[in-house]
Scaffold this active site. Structure first.
Site, PDB file in Angstrom:
ATOM      1  N   ASN A   1     -66.701  51.294  66.302  1.00 37.77           N
ATOM      2  CA  ASN A   1     -65.362  50.846  65.884  1.00 37.77           C
ATOM      3  C   ASN A   1     -64.513  50.340  67.050  1.00 37.77           C
ATOM      4  O   ASN A   1     -63.300  50.166  66.902  1.00 37.77           O
ATOM      5  CB  ASN A   1     -64.612  51.993  65.201  1.00 37.77           C
ATOM      6  CG  ASN A   1     -64.214  53.109  66.146  1.00 37.77           C
ATOM      7  OD1 ASN A   1     -64.759  53.229  67.248  1.00 37.77           O
ATOM      8  ND2 ASN A   1     -63.260  53.922  65.728  1.00 37.77           N
ATOM      9  N   TYR A   2     -65.098  50.095  68.219  1.00 37.24           N
ATOM     10  CA  TYR A   2     -64.308  49.651  69.377  1.00 37.24           C
ATOM     11  C   TYR A   2     -64.130  48.145  69.348  1.00 37.24           C
ATOM     12  O   TYR A   2     -65.137  47.415  69.225  1.00 37.24           O
ATOM     13  CB  TYR A   2     -65.025  50.016  70.683  1.00 37.24           C
ATOM     14  CG  TYR A   2     -65.054  51.475  71.046  1.00 37.24           C
ATOM     15  CD1 TYR A   2     -64.207  52.407  70.465  1.00 37.24           C
ATOM     16  CD2 TYR A   2     -65.958  51.935  72.010  1.00 37.24           C
ATOM     17  CE1 TYR A   2     -64.247  53.743  70.828  1.00 37.24           C
ATOM     18  CE2 TYR A   2     -66.003  53.270  72.383  1.00 37.24           C
ATOM     19  CZ  TYR A   2     -65.148  54.164  71.783  1.00 37.24           C
ATOM     20  OH  TYR A   2     -65.200  55.492  72.164  1.00 37.24           O
ATOM     21  N   PRO A   3     -62.928  47.579  69.547  1.00 41.78           N
ATOM     22  CA  PRO A   3     -61.628  48.227  69.501  1.00 41.78           C
ATOM     23  C   PRO A   3     -60.880  47.784  68.239  1.00 41.78           C
ATOM     24  O   PRO A   3     -60.004  46.907  68.289  1.00 41.78           O
ATOM     25  CB  PRO A   3     -60.951  47.705  70.759  1.00 41.78           C
ATOM     26  CG  PRO A   3     -61.471  46.277  70.882  1.00 41.78           C
ATOM     27  CD  PRO A   3     -62.797  46.222  70.162  1.00 41.78           C
TER      28      PRO A   3
ATOM     29  N   GLY B   1     -64.103  45.966  65.236  1.00 37.95           N
ATOM     30  CA  GLY B   1     -64.846  47.148  65.658  1.00 37.95           C
ATOM     31  C   GLY B   1     -66.286  46.833  66.007  1.00 37.95           C
ATOM     32  O   GLY B   1     -67.008  47.701  66.505  1.00 37.95           O
TER      33      GLY B   1
ATOM     34  N   LYS C   1     -71.301  55.943  68.353  1.00 37.65           N
ATOM     35  CA  LYS C   1     -70.648  56.908  67.470  1.00 37.65           C
ATOM     36  C   LYS C   1     -70.490  56.349  66.061  1.00 37.65           C
ATOM     37  O   LYS C   1     -70.462  55.130  65.856  1.00 37.65           O
ATOM     38  CB  LYS C   1     -69.266  57.270  68.031  1.00 37.65           C
ATOM     39  CG  LYS C   1     -69.271  57.643  69.506  1.00 37.65           C
ATOM     40  CD  LYS C   1     -67.876  57.869  70.042  1.00 37.65           C
ATOM     41  CE  LYS C   1     -67.885  58.029  71.553  1.00 37.65           C
ATOM     42  NZ  LYS C   1     -68.113  56.752  72.261  1.00 37.65           N
TER      43      LYS C   1
END
Length: 306
Positions: free
Chosen positions: A39-41, A49, A74
């Protein structure tokens, strides 16, 4: 090197060209742990994400570096509503979400396995049995190696580990929490509501259970050294003044920067700092911490103020 490189801004604020240069230098210096998430960013306007994992995946493919990297990502905190910049629609940790999450991550990273797979945040409405059973299926399929828990309190981690032991499932053997040299005020509530702080209890539990503790926000987004990055309000108390004074004294004696001393202090305790970098200068500073050794007397001085 004992720290992981954090990749939140890779592929966005850090261009793909600069992403490649940073990862090249990190691995050239002996670094191996690359930490990302699915999910970054997402919280930045116009981002989905996907970006960090895609940038890391592009570098892995271009350099043929997959087998030289400890790849960490993650699941659980990716929004399910397009354009949502909060965690209100987070995917969670149901078996279905985990199954979809790993397939998306593997596709973006261009690999068939993840070395350390983390539950990114808690999802208490979903039974731990469902979450842990789903992770174990991924391990049995060879899609994940170790299992880690991010932002989970020690009592929940202990419960989860007991459930895994009772069922013969892959257990959590790593924990990822927010931690740095400075200590916040007791019982403080951080503005980043999903962040869970490391406590003395957590540190003792990790040591007792031989858990690998990875820590993020270790350098407080530059607040130790940058005038434009003030120390967060949660750390505003007399203990901070005392610890900063000792930190700067030790850094001066060693000819190091405060950031380097913080990283050396963390790694001396067996912790794995995740260092988010956006420039080569930041990475070089972090690399410089690898040769910094804190003897017992220096550790005593650093630990004494509170």
């Amino acid at each position: 090197m004992d720290f992981a490189i954090g990749t939140i801004d890779f592929g966005t604020r850090v261009s793909l060209e600069d992403t490649f240069a940073l990862l090249d230098r990190f691995t050239e210096a002996g670094g191996a742990i690359v930490d990302t998430a699915n999910n970054y960013p997402f919280w930045n306007a116009g981002r989905t994400g996907d970006e960090s994992e895609e940038a890391v995946g592009a570098w892995l493919a271009a350099r043929g570096a997959r087998d030289r990297i400890v790849l960490s990502t993650k699941v659980g905190a990716r929004p399910t509503v397009a354009g949502d910049r909060t965690l209100d629609s987070a995917e969670g940790l149901s078996a279905r979400a985990i199954g979809r999450g790993i397939e998306g991550s593997l596709r973006r990273l261009g690999t068939d396995r993840v070395d350390v797979y983390w539950s990114h945040m808690e999802d208490r409405p979903v039974p731990l049995e469902e979450t842990l059973g789903a992770f174990d299926e991924l391990a049995a399929a060879g899609k994940i190696g170790r299992l880690g828990s991010s932002n989970m309190p020690a009592w929940r981690l202990e419960r989860a580990r007991n459930i895994s032991a009772a069922n013969g499932w892959l257990p959590y053997t790593a924990l990822q929490l927010r931690h740095t040299y400075l200590r916040p005020r007791p019982m403080v509530r951080l503005p980043e509501g999903a962040h869970v702080l490391t406590t003395d209890e957590t540190l003792a539990y990790a040591r007792e259970e031989n858990l690998s503790l990875w820590v993020y926000n270790a350098l407080m987004s530059g607040a130790y050294t940058r005038a434009d990055r003030p120390i967060p309000e949660a750390y505003d108390h007399p203990g901070t003044t005392r610890r900063l004074a000792v930190l700067r004294e030790v850094a001066g004696e060693l000819g190091a920067t405060p950031n380097q001393v913080v990283l050396a202090w963390l790694t001396a305790q067996g912790l794995v700092p995740i260092v988010g970098v956006t420039t080569m200068a930041q990475l070089e500073e972090a690399i410089g911490s690898a040769g910094l050794k804190l003897d017992d007397e220096l550790m005593r001085r650093l630990d004494e103020p509170c």
